[in-house]
Design a protein around this motif. Structure first.
Motif, PDB file in Angstrom:
ATOM      1  N   ALA A 198       0.804  -1.223   0.000  1.00 49.92           N
ATOM      2  CA  ALA A 198       0.000   0.000   0.000  1.00 49.92           C
ATOM      3  C   ALA A 198       0.834   1.270   0.000  1.00 49.92           C
ATOM      4  CB  ALA A 198      -0.930   0.001   1.210  1.00 49.92           C
ATOM      5  N   ASP A 199       0.282   2.300  -0.632  1.00 49.05           N
ATOM      6  CA  ASP A 199       0.875   3.632  -0.599  1.00 49.05           C
ATOM      7  C   ASP A 199       0.303   4.467   0.540  1.00 49.05           C
ATOM      8  OD1 ASP A 199       2.355   3.157  -3.044  1.00 49.05           O
ATOM      9  OD2 ASP A 199       0.455   3.391  -4.102  1.00 49.05           O
ATOM     10  N   ARG A 200      -0.813   4.007   1.084  1.00 52.63           N
ATOM     11  CA  ARG A 200      -1.488   4.708   2.174  1.00 52.63           C
ATOM     12  C   ARG A 200      -2.005   3.662   3.143  1.00 52.63           C
ATOM     13  NH1 ARG A 200      -7.138   6.571   1.878  1.00 52.63           N
ATOM     14  NH2 ARG A 200      -7.615   7.924   3.643  1.00 52.63           N
ATOM     15  N   VAL A 201      -1.960   3.975   4.421  1.00 52.40           N
ATOM     16  CA  VAL A 201      -2.328   3.002   5.448  1.00 52.40           C
ATOM     17  C   VAL A 201      -3.378   3.607   6.382  1.00 52.40           C
ATOM     18  CG1 VAL A 201      -1.514   1.578   7.362  1.00 52.40           C
ATOM     19  CG2 VAL A 201      -0.033   1.953   5.379  1.00 52.40           C
ATOM     20  N   LEU A 202      -4.401   2.815   6.682  1.00 56.88           N
ATOM     21  CA  LEU A 202      -5.378   3.137   7.718  1.00 56.88           C
ATOM     22  C   LEU A 202      -5.186   2.124   8.841  1.00 56.88           C
ATOM     23  CD1 LEU A 202      -8.550   3.405   5.433  1.00 56.88           C
ATOM     24  CD2 LEU A 202      -7.070   5.288   6.141  1.00 56.88           C
ATOM     25  N   VAL A 203      -5.075   2.588  10.065  1.00 59.23           N
ATOM     26  CA  VAL A 203      -4.863   1.691  11.208  1.00 59.23           C
ATOM     27  C   VAL A 203      -6.112   1.705  12.071  1.00 59.23           C
ATOM     28  CG1 VAL A 203      -3.408   1.129  13.176  1.00 59.23           C
ATOM     29  CG2 VAL A 203      -2.391   2.206  11.152  1.00 59.23           C
ATOM     30  N   VAL A 204      -6.686   0.512  12.257  1.00 61.26           N
ATOM     31  CA  VAL A 204      -7.921   0.375  13.033  1.00 61.26           C
ATOM     32  C   VAL A 204      -7.630  -0.430  14.295  1.00 61.26           C
ATOM     33  CG1 VAL A 204     -10.288  -0.497  13.055  1.00 61.26           C
ATOM     34  CG2 VAL A 204      -9.337   0.480  10.964  1.00 61.26           C
ATOM     35  N   VAL A 205      -8.031   0.110  15.435  1.00 66.18           N
ATOM     36  CA  VAL A 205      -7.874  -0.566  16.720  1.00 66.18           C
ATOM     37  C   VAL A 205      -9.226  -0.583  17.416  1.00 66.18           C
ATOM     38  CG1 VAL A 205      -6.701  -0.559  18.942  1.00 66.18           C
ATOM     39  CG2 VAL A 205      -5.510   0.288  16.918  1.00 66.18           C
ATOM     40  N   ASN A 206      -9.722  -1.781  17.720  1.00 68.70           N
ATOM     41  CA  ASN A 206     -10.985  -1.913  18.445  1.00 68.70           C
ATOM     42  C   ASN A 206     -12.099  -1.065  17.846  1.00 68.70           C
ATOM     43  OD1 ASN A 206      -9.721  -3.681  20.243  1.00 68.70           O
ATOM     44  ND2 ASN A 206      -9.119  -2.007  21.605  1.00 68.70           N
ATOM     45  N   GLY A 207     -12.188  -1.088  16.514  1.00 70.88           N
ATOM     46  CA  GLY A 207     -13.263  -0.398  15.821  1.00 70.88           C
ATOM     47  C   GLY A 207     -13.050   1.078  15.596  1.00 70.88           C
ATOM     48  N   ARG A 208     -11.898   1.620  16.002  1.00 73.40           N
ATOM     49  CA  ARG A 208     -11.616   3.052  15.832  1.00 73.40           C
ATOM     50  C   ARG A 208     -10.466   3.238  14.860  1.00 73.40           C
ATOM     51  NH1 ARG A 208      -9.228   5.167  19.855  1.00 73.40           N
ATOM     52  NH2 ARG A 208      -9.860   7.292  19.422  1.00 73.40           N
ATOM     53  N   LEU A 209     -10.579   4.261  14.015  1.00 73.81           N
ATOM     54  CA  LEU A 209      -9.479   4.638  13.134  1.00 73.81           C
ATOM     55  C   LEU A 209      -8.524   5.502  13.939  1.00 73.81           C
ATOM     56  CD1 LEU A 209      -8.309   4.641  10.254  1.00 73.81           C
ATOM     57  CD2 LEU A 209      -9.645   6.706   9.812  1.00 73.81           C
ATOM     58  N   VAL A 210      -7.323   4.974  14.219  1.00 74.82           N
ATOM     59  CA  VAL A 210      -6.415   5.675  15.126  1.00 74.82           C
ATOM     60  C   VAL A 210      -5.244   6.332  14.414  1.00 74.82           C
ATOM     61  CG1 VAL A 210      -7.022   4.156  17.047  1.00 74.82           C
ATOM     62  CG2 VAL A 210      -5.039   3.601  15.626  1.00 74.82           C
ATOM     63  N   ALA A 211      -5.003   5.988  13.152  1.00 71.04           N
ATOM     64  CA  ALA A 211      -3.907   6.604  12.413  1.00 71.04           C
ATOM     65  C   ALA A 211      -4.136   6.386  10.925  1.00 71.04           C
ATOM     66  CB  ALA A 211      -2.554   6.020  12.827  1.00 71.04           C
ATOM     67  N   GLU A 212      -3.667   7.309  10.116  1.00 67.85           N
ATOM     68  CA  GLU A 212      -3.719   7.164   8.666  1.00 67.85           C
ATOM     69  C   GLU A 212      -2.611   7.993   8.041  1.00 67.85           C
ATOM     70  OE1 GLU A 212      -7.061   9.254   6.640  1.00 67.85           O
ATOM     71  OE2 GLU A 212      -7.804   9.565   8.683  1.00 67.85           O
ATOM     72  N   GLY A 213      -2.134   7.531   6.905  1.00 68.59           N
ATOM     73  CA  GLY A 213      -1.061   8.228   6.210  1.00 68.59           C
ATOM     74  C   GLY A 213      -0.233   7.257   5.393  1.00 68.59           C
ATOM     75  N   THR A 214       0.919   7.703   4.941  1.00 71.86           N
ATOM     76  CA  THR A 214       1.810   6.826   4.198  1.00 71.86           C
ATOM     77  C   THR A 214       2.435   5.816   5.159  1.00 71.86           C
ATOM     78  OG1 THR A 214       3.737   8.236   4.562  1.00 71.86           O
ATOM     79  CG2 THR A 214       2.367   8.715   2.615  1.00 71.86           C
ATOM     80  N   PRO A 215       2.924   4.679   4.641  1.00 67.91           N
ATOM     81  CA  PRO A 215       3.616   3.744   5.536  1.00 67.91           C
ATOM     82  C   PRO A 215       4.757   4.407   6.296  1.00 67.91           C
ATOM     83  CG  PRO A 215       3.143   2.671   3.454  1.00 67.91           C
ATOM     84  CD  PRO A 215       2.770   4.124   3.284  1.00 67.91           C
ATOM     85  N   PHE A 298      -0.282  -1.356  18.073  1.00 66.63           N
ATOM     86  CA  PHE A 298      -1.582  -0.705  18.046  1.00 66.63           C
ATOM     87  C   PHE A 298      -1.874   0.054  19.338  1.00 66.63           C
ATOM     88  CE2 PHE A 298      -3.288  -4.034  14.864  1.00 66.63           C
ATOM     89  CZ  PHE A 298      -2.695  -3.326  13.835  1.00 66.63           C
ATOM     90  N   THR A 299      -1.406  -0.480  20.453  1.00 64.31           N
ATOM     91  CA  THR A 299      -1.601   0.207  21.717  1.00 64.31           C
ATOM     92  C   THR A 299      -0.922   1.569  21.689  1.00 64.31           C
ATOM     93  OG1 THR A 299      -1.771  -1.861  22.944  1.00 64.31           O
ATOM     94  CG2 THR A 299      -1.179   0.100  24.202  1.00 64.31           C
ATOM     95  N   ARG A 300       0.298   1.603  21.183  1.00 64.72           N
ATOM     96  CA  ARG A 300       1.012   2.880  21.113  1.00 64.72           C
ATOM     97  C   ARG A 300       0.332   3.837  20.134  1.00 64.72           C
ATOM     98  NH1 ARG A 300       5.562  -0.439  20.834  1.00 64.72           N
ATOM     99  NH2 ARG A 300       6.171   0.314  18.793  1.00 64.72           N
ATOM    100  N   LEU A 301      -0.136   3.311  18.998  1.00 61.46           N
ATOM    101  CA  LEU A 301      -0.818   4.163  18.049  1.00 61.46           C
ATOM    102  C   LEU A 301      -2.118   4.711  18.636  1.00 61.46           C
ATOM    103  CD1 LEU A 301      -0.320   2.166  14.736  1.00 61.46           C
ATOM    104  CD2 LEU A 301       0.659   4.382  15.298  1.00 61.46           C
ATOM    105  N   THR A 302      -2.823   3.906  19.398  1.00 61.66           N
ATOM    106  CA  THR A 302      -4.040   4.374  20.053  1.00 61.66           C
ATOM    107  C   THR A 302      -3.729   5.514  21.016  1.00 61.66           C
ATOM    108  OG1 THR A 302      -4.976   2.156  19.916  1.00 61.66           O
ATOM    109  CG2 THR A 302      -6.022   3.673  21.435  1.00 61.66           C
ATOM    110  N   ASP A 303      -2.683   5.352  21.808  1.00 58.30           N
ATOM    111  CA  ASP A 303      -2.276   6.422  22.744  1.00 58.30           C
ATOM    112  C   ASP A 303      -1.928   7.698  21.991  1.00 58.30           C
ATOM    113  OD1 ASP A 303      -2.633   4.704  24.830  1.00 58.30           O
ATOM    114  OD2 ASP A 303      -0.499   4.193  25.032  1.00 58.30           O
ATOM    115  N   SER A 304      -1.218   7.558  20.870  1.00 57.28           N
ATOM    116  CA  SER A 304      -0.825   8.724  20.077  1.00 57.28           C
ATOM    117  C   SER A 304      -2.057   9.387  19.480  1.00 57.28           C
ATOM    118  CB  SER A 304       0.131   8.318  18.967  1.00 57.28           C
ATOM    119  OG  SER A 304       1.320   7.801  19.508  1.00 57.28           O
ATOM    120  N   ALA A 305      -2.997   8.581  18.971  1.00 52.75           N
ATOM    121  CA  ALA A 305      -4.195   9.127  18.354  1.00 52.75           C
ATOM    122  C   ALA A 305      -5.038   9.895  19.362  1.00 52.75           C
ATOM    123  CB  ALA A 305      -5.027   7.999  17.730  1.00 52.75           C
ATOM    124  N   ARG A 306      -5.144   9.372  20.587  1.00 49.09           N
ATOM    125  CA  ARG A 306      -5.904  10.104  21.615  1.00 49.09           C
ATOM    126  C   ARG A 306      -5.249  11.438  21.911  1.00 49.09           C
ATOM    127  NH1 ARG A 306      -6.554   4.732  25.285  1.00 49.09           N
ATOM    128  NH2 ARG A 306      -8.508   3.976  24.388  1.00 49.09           N
TER     129      ARG A 306
END
Length: 310
Positions: A198-215, A298-306
């Motif tokens: 992929a050229d673009r990534v969506l990261v989903v954790v527990n039903g929430r979109l927590v990050a998106e962008g290039t790899p 994913f845990t770290r990405l969730t913390d960052s997204a919050r």
């Protein structure tokens, strides 16, 4: 012009269980990776995009249409579901040809042969599906998704069950499909797979979109987030005292193999360690990331997204 895939404020719940929560994104031609652990909500999202169910809240549009209310959109949509759904008594050719006829392809026999050739299954086209391995069955499903030359492809864990050579071939195929101008949404629970496709990534954790962008952007977010490493050195106690004094350090402990450091900023730690070792005349032997499984990522990405207010 509307996006090929448009998801706006989508939530989906089953009784008291929330499968998706306020998901919003758009996908244009090219390959978008949907990264999430098992149970993150990826398959639920694919069901909505394929028109198998409706969102509890929000809107889903594929090529500007509601896939649940507009059956005609399916002629322009290809799907690899996470379930098998193949008839064991049919051959691969018959299986793919059946779907080609259902999609109204002018020459379904020729289209099925071509699709099976594209996924490397032409040699087994006339064999019954019942004798196929999991990887072969997966490639038959991929051929089904391609047989009617769709504009949008929904690929739910398409590399599951494939051997390394098949994975490489299918990664190349997915990238080629995106380069041809198709809109491809491909899911995986393996970070390296998504990066390759992929050229673009969506990261989903527990039903929430927590990050998106290039790899690279997601990796940068990851490198700047909290992480734990073990540092092997010739003087662990001395290094521990130095690292403990750094502002980004959360905790330091010693174990039988070295110094275990939890930091709020992994990127800063990578800069600090060589500086501290050089100033104290210490030798750094190895730096080993701990807790780098996907769940920890994913845990770290969730913390960052919050922290970013998503």
């Amino acid at each position: 012009m509307s996006a090929a895939i448009a998801v706006e404020g989508v939530s989906k719940w089953f009784g008291d269980t929330v499968a998706l929560s306020d998901i919003t994104f758009r996908s244009e031609p090219g390959v978008t990776g949907l990264l999430g652990h098992n149970g993150a909500g990826k398959s639920t999202l694919f069901d909505l995009l394929a028109g198998f169910s409706s969102p509890s809240q929000g809107t889903v549009r594929v090529l500007g249409q509601d896939p649940r209310a507009t059956p005609g959109v399916h002629a322009r949509l290809g799907l690899v579901p996470d379930s098998d759904g193949l008839w064991p008594f049919l051959t691969a050719q018959q299986t793919v040809c059946f779907l080609a006829r259902h999609r109204g392809v002018a020459d379904p026999e020729a289209a099925a042969r071509s699709a099976l050739r594209d996924v490397g299954m032409d040699a087994a086209a006339d064999r019954r599906v019942a004798g196929f391995s999991k990887g072969m069955r997966q490639r038959v499903r991929l051929a089904q998704a391609l047989v009617h030359d769709p504009e949008v492809l929904l690929l739910d864990e398409p590399l599951n069950g494939l051997d390394p050579a098949q994975r490489r071939a299918d990664v190349d195929l997915v990238r080629r499909l995106g380069a041809e101008g198709r809109t491809v949404l491909v899911s995986s629970h393996i970070l390296a797979e998504v990066e390759r496709m992929a050229d673009r990534v969506l990261v989903v954790v527990n039903g929430r979109l927590v990050a998106e962008g290039t790899p690279a952007g997601v990796q940068e977010l990851l490198s700047k987030s909290a992480r734990t490493v073990r540092v092997e050195t010739d003087d662990p106690r001395r290094l521990a005292s130095l690292v403990l004094a750094e502002p980004s350090t959360r905790s330091v402990s010693l174990d039988a193999e070295g110094v275990v450091v939890e930091t709020a900023d992994g990127q800063q730690l990578a800069l600090d360690l060589p500086r501290l070792a050089r100033s104290a005349g210490l030798q750094l032997r190895r730096v080993i990331p701990l807790g780098e499984d996907l769940e920890s990522v994913f845990t770290r990405l969730t913390d960052s997204a919050r922290g970013a207010g998503r």
